[in-house]
Design a protein around this motif. Structure first.
Motif, PDB file in Angstrom:
ATOM      1  N   LYS A   1      13.552  68.333  44.536  1.00  0.00           N
ATOM      2  CA  LYS A   1      12.396  68.123  45.404  1.00  0.00           C
ATOM      3  C   LYS A   1      11.768  66.750  45.210  1.00  0.00           C
ATOM      4  N   TYR A   2      11.599  66.338  43.955  1.00  0.00           N
ATOM      5  CA  TYR A   2      10.820  65.135  43.688  1.00  0.00           C
ATOM      6  C   TYR A   2      11.650  63.899  43.347  1.00  0.00           C
TER       7      TYR A   2
ATOM      8  N   PRO B   1      15.065  63.915  46.771  1.00  0.00           N
ATOM      9  CA  PRO B   1      14.749  64.681  47.980  1.00  0.00           C
ATOM     10  C   PRO B   1      15.852  64.528  49.025  1.00  0.00           C
TER      11      PRO B   1
ATOM     12  N   ASN C   1      12.845  71.034  40.594  1.00  0.00           N
ATOM     13  CA  ASN C   1      11.965  69.863  40.600  1.00  0.00           C
ATOM     14  C   ASN C   1      12.750  68.584  40.851  1.00  0.00           C
ATOM     15  N   LYS C   2      13.929  68.482  40.250  1.00  0.00           N
ATOM     16  CA  LYS C   2      14.779  67.319  40.482  1.00  0.00           C
ATOM     17  C   LYS C   2      15.102  67.170  41.968  1.00  0.00           C
TER      18      LYS C   2
ATOM     19  N   ALA D   1       4.801  64.915  39.205  1.00  0.00           N
ATOM     20  CA  ALA D   1       5.913  65.853  39.379  1.00  0.00           C
ATOM     21  C   ALA D   1       7.252  65.149  39.164  1.00  0.00           C
ATOM     22  N   TRP D   2       7.354  63.894  39.610  1.00  0.00           N
ATOM     23  CA  TRP D   2       8.584  63.124  39.414  1.00  0.00           C
ATOM     24  C   TRP D   2       8.856  62.924  37.927  1.00  0.00           C
TER      25      TRP D   2
ATOM     26  N   ARG E   1       8.326  53.602  39.296  1.00  0.00           N
ATOM     27  CA  ARG E   1       8.469  54.827  38.518  1.00  0.00           C
ATOM     28  C   ARG E   1       9.405  54.627  37.333  1.00  0.00           C
TER      29      ARG E   1
ATOM     30  N   GLU F   1      -0.244  63.345  42.213  1.00  0.00           N
ATOM     31  CA  GLU F   1       0.528  64.582  42.023  1.00  0.00           C
ATOM     32  C   GLU F   1       2.032  64.350  42.177  1.00  0.00           C
ATOM     33  N   GLU F   2       2.424  63.491  43.118  1.00  0.00           N
ATOM     34  CA  GLU F   2       3.854  63.266  43.358  1.00  0.00           C
ATOM     35  C   GLU F   2       4.500  62.528  42.187  1.00  0.00           C
ATOM     36  N   ASP F   3       3.823  61.498  41.655  1.00  0.00           N
ATOM     37  CA  ASP F   3       4.373  60.772  40.513  1.00  0.00           C
ATOM     38  C   ASP F   3       4.432  61.659  39.270  1.00  0.00           C
TER      39      ASP F   3
END
Length: 206
Positions: free
Chosen positions: A130-131, A134, A127-128, A183-184, A151, A179-181
């Motif tokens: 990818k989000y 990147p 996850n780190k 996941a971050w 963020r 969804e992106e925030d």
């Protein structure tokens, strides 16, 4: 005995094939802070990042060519804290190709790098990568808004006083709908802290 700075120190095998060192590529190293030489975090970061670059590309870190990141399992790390160092090299034709970029995983023992492919199975690390970090970095400014800064401010709210902390109901709804925030945030927070935050968020807005 060779010192950690001696890059001729014999390295354990097997190492990835030389072709895997060509860009685009990501190198991720897992270690503990106290295993790195230096008086400051910057000294330690610089030592290991340069060691990675020497091993793979026979050069020191070049800001115009390589991208470097460091993160740990704690927001305020101490000497024994687990920390990870990432060096990215190269570009992809499009952001959609980022997930196809090979990642080479190592552990720094205090003397040398040794392959550690088991890192690829840790969900929080994936996850780190990818989000949060990147391969193709997002522009710092987009449409006049600094998303990284937003963020970080949101993260500060979440951590304030624990669980949902200073995050408002509006903040929580915005997170739920992005969804992106979301996941971050999940990739950034310690799993236990995120669990407490998730419980409180569900109690308040679901």
């Amino acid at each position: 005995m060779s010192s950690p700075m001696d890059l001729s120190h014999p390295l354990p095998t097997p190492y990835p094939k030389k072709s895997l060192y060509d860009p685009p590529i990501r190198i991720l190293v897992d270690t503990r802070i106290h295993l790195l030489p230096g008086d400051t975090n910057e000294d330690r970061n610089t030592f290991l990042i340069n060691h990675i670059c020497h091993l793979h590309w026979h050069t020191e870190f070049i800001p115009t060519k390589h991208r470097r990141y460091a993160f740990s399992t704690e927001r305020y790390p101490i000497e024994s804290t687990r920390c990870l160092f990432l060096v990215d090299y190269g570009q992809t034709a499009s952001k959609e190709e980022d997930e196809d970029v090979p990642v080479v995983y190592y552990k720094w023992t205090g003397e040398y790098l040794t392959p550690l492919p088991i890192l690829s199975y840790e969900a929080w690390i994936k996850n780190k990568l990818k989000y949060v970090y990147p391969f193709t970095p997002a522009p710092n400014w987009q449409n006049g808004v600094n998303r990284d800064r937003e963020r970080e401010m949101l993260l500060s709210k979440v951590l304030w006083a624990g669980s949902s902390g200073g995050a408002t109901d509006e903040d929580l709804r915005a997170l739920r709908n992005n969804e992106e925030d979301w996941a971050w945030l999940r990739a950034t927070l310690d799993p236990d802290v995120f669990g407490g935050f998730l419980y409180e968020a569900r109690r308040r807005i679901y």
